[in-house]
Design a protein around this motif. Sequence first.
Motif, PDB file in Angstrom:
ATOM      1  N   PRO A 138     -31.023  11.811  18.346  1.00  0.00           N
ATOM      2  CA  PRO A 138     -31.415  13.073  18.981  1.00  0.00           C
ATOM      3  C   PRO A 138     -32.179  12.858  20.281  1.00  0.00           C
ATOM      4  O   PRO A 138     -33.055  11.993  20.373  1.00  0.00           O
ATOM      5  CB  PRO A 138     -32.315  13.728  17.922  1.00  0.00           C
ATOM      6  CG  PRO A 138     -32.796  12.598  17.070  1.00  0.00           C
ATOM      7  CD  PRO A 138     -31.677  11.601  17.045  1.00  0.00           C
ATOM      8  N   ASN A 139     -31.785  13.649  21.290  1.00  0.00           N
ATOM      9  CA  ASN A 139     -32.444  13.640  22.604  1.00  0.00           C
ATOM     10  C   ASN A 139     -32.304  12.314  23.353  1.00  0.00           C
ATOM     11  O   ASN A 139     -33.018  12.097  24.344  1.00  0.00           O
ATOM     12  CB  ASN A 139     -33.922  14.008  22.477  1.00  0.00           C
ATOM     13  CG  ASN A 139     -34.169  15.484  22.701  1.00  0.00           C
ATOM     14  OD1 ASN A 139     -33.238  16.283  22.691  1.00  0.00           O
ATOM     15  ND2 ASN A 139     -35.423  15.866  22.899  1.00  0.00           N
ATOM     16  N   HIS A 140     -31.433  11.429  22.890  1.00  0.00           N
ATOM     17  CA  HIS A 140     -31.178  10.167  23.603  1.00  0.00           C
ATOM     18  C   HIS A 140     -30.182  10.458  24.713  1.00  0.00           C
ATOM     19  O   HIS A 140     -29.047  10.843  24.454  1.00  0.00           O
ATOM     20  CB  HIS A 140     -30.633   9.112  22.648  1.00  0.00           C
ATOM     21  CG  HIS A 140     -30.626   7.726  23.212  1.00  0.00           C
ATOM     22  ND1 HIS A 140     -29.842   7.352  24.285  1.00  0.00           N
ATOM     23  CD2 HIS A 140     -31.334   6.610  22.857  1.00  0.00           C
ATOM     24  CE1 HIS A 140     -30.038   6.074  24.557  1.00  0.00           C
ATOM     25  NE2 HIS A 140     -30.946   5.601  23.713  1.00  0.00           N
ATOM     26  N   ILE A 141     -30.604  10.256  25.939  1.00  0.00           N
ATOM     27  CA  ILE A 141     -29.823  10.712  27.081  1.00  0.00           C
ATOM     28  C   ILE A 141     -28.454  10.035  27.167  1.00  0.00           C
ATOM     29  O   ILE A 141     -27.509  10.588  27.741  1.00  0.00           O
ATOM     30  CB  ILE A 141     -30.615  10.485  28.392  1.00  0.00           C
ATOM     31  CG1 ILE A 141     -30.047  11.343  29.510  1.00  0.00           C
ATOM     32  CG2 ILE A 141     -30.662   9.020  28.754  1.00  0.00           C
ATOM     33  CD1 ILE A 141     -30.182  12.826  29.272  1.00  0.00           C
ATOM     34  N   GLU A 142     -28.311   8.858  26.575  1.00  0.00           N
ATOM     35  CA  GLU A 142     -27.045   8.132  26.653  1.00  0.00           C
ATOM     36  C   GLU A 142     -26.195   8.279  25.382  1.00  0.00           C
ATOM     37  O   GLU A 142     -25.024   7.902  25.382  1.00  0.00           O
ATOM     38  CB  GLU A 142     -27.299   6.641  26.918  1.00  0.00           C
ATOM     39  CG  GLU A 142     -27.949   6.374  28.275  1.00  0.00           C
ATOM     40  CD  GLU A 142     -28.237   4.894  28.490  1.00  0.00           C
ATOM     41  OE1 GLU A 142     -28.037   4.108  27.525  1.00  0.00           O
ATOM     42  OE2 GLU A 142     -28.663   4.535  29.594  1.00  0.00           O
ATOM     43  N   LYS A 143     -26.786   8.792  24.306  1.00  0.00           N
ATOM     44  CA  LYS A 143     -26.075   8.805  23.029  1.00  0.00           C
ATOM     45  C   LYS A 143     -25.959  10.176  22.386  1.00  0.00           C
ATOM     46  O   LYS A 143     -25.106  10.371  21.523  1.00  0.00           O
ATOM     47  CB  LYS A 143     -26.757   7.844  22.051  1.00  0.00           C
ATOM     48  CG  LYS A 143     -26.770   6.395  22.511  1.00  0.00           C
ATOM     49  CD  LYS A 143     -27.493   5.495  21.511  1.00  0.00           C
ATOM     50  CE  LYS A 143     -27.505   4.038  21.978  1.00  0.00           C
ATOM     51  NZ  LYS A 143     -28.220   3.169  21.001  1.00  0.00           N
ATOM     52  N   ASP A 144     -26.802  11.111  22.753  1.00  0.00           N
ATOM     53  CA  ASP A 144     -26.773  12.441  22.157  1.00  0.00           C
ATOM     54  C   ASP A 144     -25.916  13.362  23.017  1.00  0.00           C
ATOM     55  O   ASP A 144     -26.291  13.672  24.158  1.00  0.00           O
ATOM     56  CB  ASP A 144     -28.199  12.989  22.053  1.00  0.00           C
ATOM     57  CG  ASP A 144     -28.258  14.354  21.381  1.00  0.00           C
ATOM     58  OD1 ASP A 144     -27.188  14.905  21.037  1.00  0.00           O
ATOM     59  OD2 ASP A 144     -29.373  14.880  21.208  1.00  0.00           O
ATOM     60  N   PRO A 145     -24.774  13.832  22.505  1.00  0.00           N
ATOM     61  CA  PRO A 145     -23.911  14.705  23.315  1.00  0.00           C
ATOM     62  C   PRO A 145     -24.576  16.031  23.657  1.00  0.00           C
ATOM     63  O   PRO A 145     -24.168  16.696  24.613  1.00  0.00           O
ATOM     64  CB  PRO A 145     -22.685  14.916  22.430  1.00  0.00           C
ATOM     65  CG  PRO A 145     -23.144  14.632  21.035  1.00  0.00           C
ATOM     66  CD  PRO A 145     -24.198  13.583  21.160  1.00  0.00           C
ATOM     67  N   ASP A 146     -25.605  16.430  22.907  1.00  0.00           N
ATOM     68  CA  ASP A 146     -26.260  17.712  23.165  1.00  0.00           C
ATOM     69  C   ASP A 146     -27.142  17.687  24.402  1.00  0.00           C
ATOM     70  O   ASP A 146     -27.563  18.745  24.879  1.00  0.00           O
ATOM     71  CB  ASP A 146     -27.100  18.135  21.950  1.00  0.00           C
ATOM     72  CG  ASP A 146     -26.230  18.595  20.789  1.00  0.00           C
ATOM     73  OD1 ASP A 146     -24.998  18.653  20.961  1.00  0.00           O
ATOM     74  OD2 ASP A 146     -26.787  18.878  19.715  1.00  0.00           O
TER      75      ASP A 146
END
Length: 355
Positions: A138-146
């Motif tokens: 969650p909220n990971h700029i490189e891994k969270d599509p949201d």
Amino acid sequence: MALAVGTLPEHATGTVARPSPPEGGSEFTPLLRDIKGQGLLERRTGWYVRTIAVNALCLAAVVTGMALIGGSWWVLALAPLLAVLGARTAFIGHDAGHAQITGNRTVSRVIGLIHGNLLLGMSYGWWNDKHNRHHANPNHIEKDPDVAADVLVFTSKQAATRVGFRGWLTRHQAWLFFPLTLLEGLALKMYGFQDLRRQSPRERRVEGSLLVAHVVGYVALLLTTMPLGHALAFAALHQALFGLHLGMAFAPNHKGMEMPDPDGDKWGHLRRQVLTSRNIKGGALTDWFLGGLNYQIEHHLFPSMPRPHLRLAQPMVKAHCRQVGIPFVETGLVDSYRQALRHMYEVGEPLRADI
């Protein structure tokens, strides 16, 4: 950034780093053991059967009402009710995707396909893939599509690349957020059809046929129960309010919360889920309106936990976070929107300053 339990986070526009947990084992394991000991991960099949049945009966009642009063403009009064029930339907599909309803994957998929594809026109396969990636980071700029740069952006680095119309959107994204959610219902349908290309031939046939069945059934329902003008107005109002309701349910969860530094220390499960999420305070009405997503921290820590157990787990999670020194953020519903919108406003500030 040191915070006490229950305080509000600073609203940085980039990523932040936190010290790693002390050596000596997982911070999450003792909490998991206690939660299991209380039986809070055991499924509540009966509760979900009643919830699904009540939702189906309410949908049938609204459809009956459309048939009875479709010739009058009063039929538009049923559009908000259908939008609210659509959100209930989405929450059921959400819980099925997390195996909260049953441990049988086939049954979970059938429930998800019925409540997602058939009743809402939203691809269950697309949503489940996207949502599981969000839960993992969650909220990971490189891994969270949201939090990937799209219509909205969530970091100053993303904002710096926006020019033209997208730059205008970013400058005003805080003001545009809720108006844009009025289109969310239609966007979810579009994303589902687009995702069919990614799916295997078998999945594509099942999901695609149910999506088409939804569209055909929806159009047929409107045109057979009311005149064309009424139908157009009803569809516009229904889809707009449905999108708004979903936007209001998902907006408070992570926007404006901490974002892991891709190059910083790796967070364990407890920190990764708690630091990036906020809970919404309230009673039974809040639980109903947000479909249990107001217990976002508990839901992220234990995705398969049945919805009615989330509120029971909250005191245990809060106490454990206090014990290990991790901020547990919760706020009121209105204030959660204020925090999320303030974060989006600050992200767009550099582009406004350049004008």
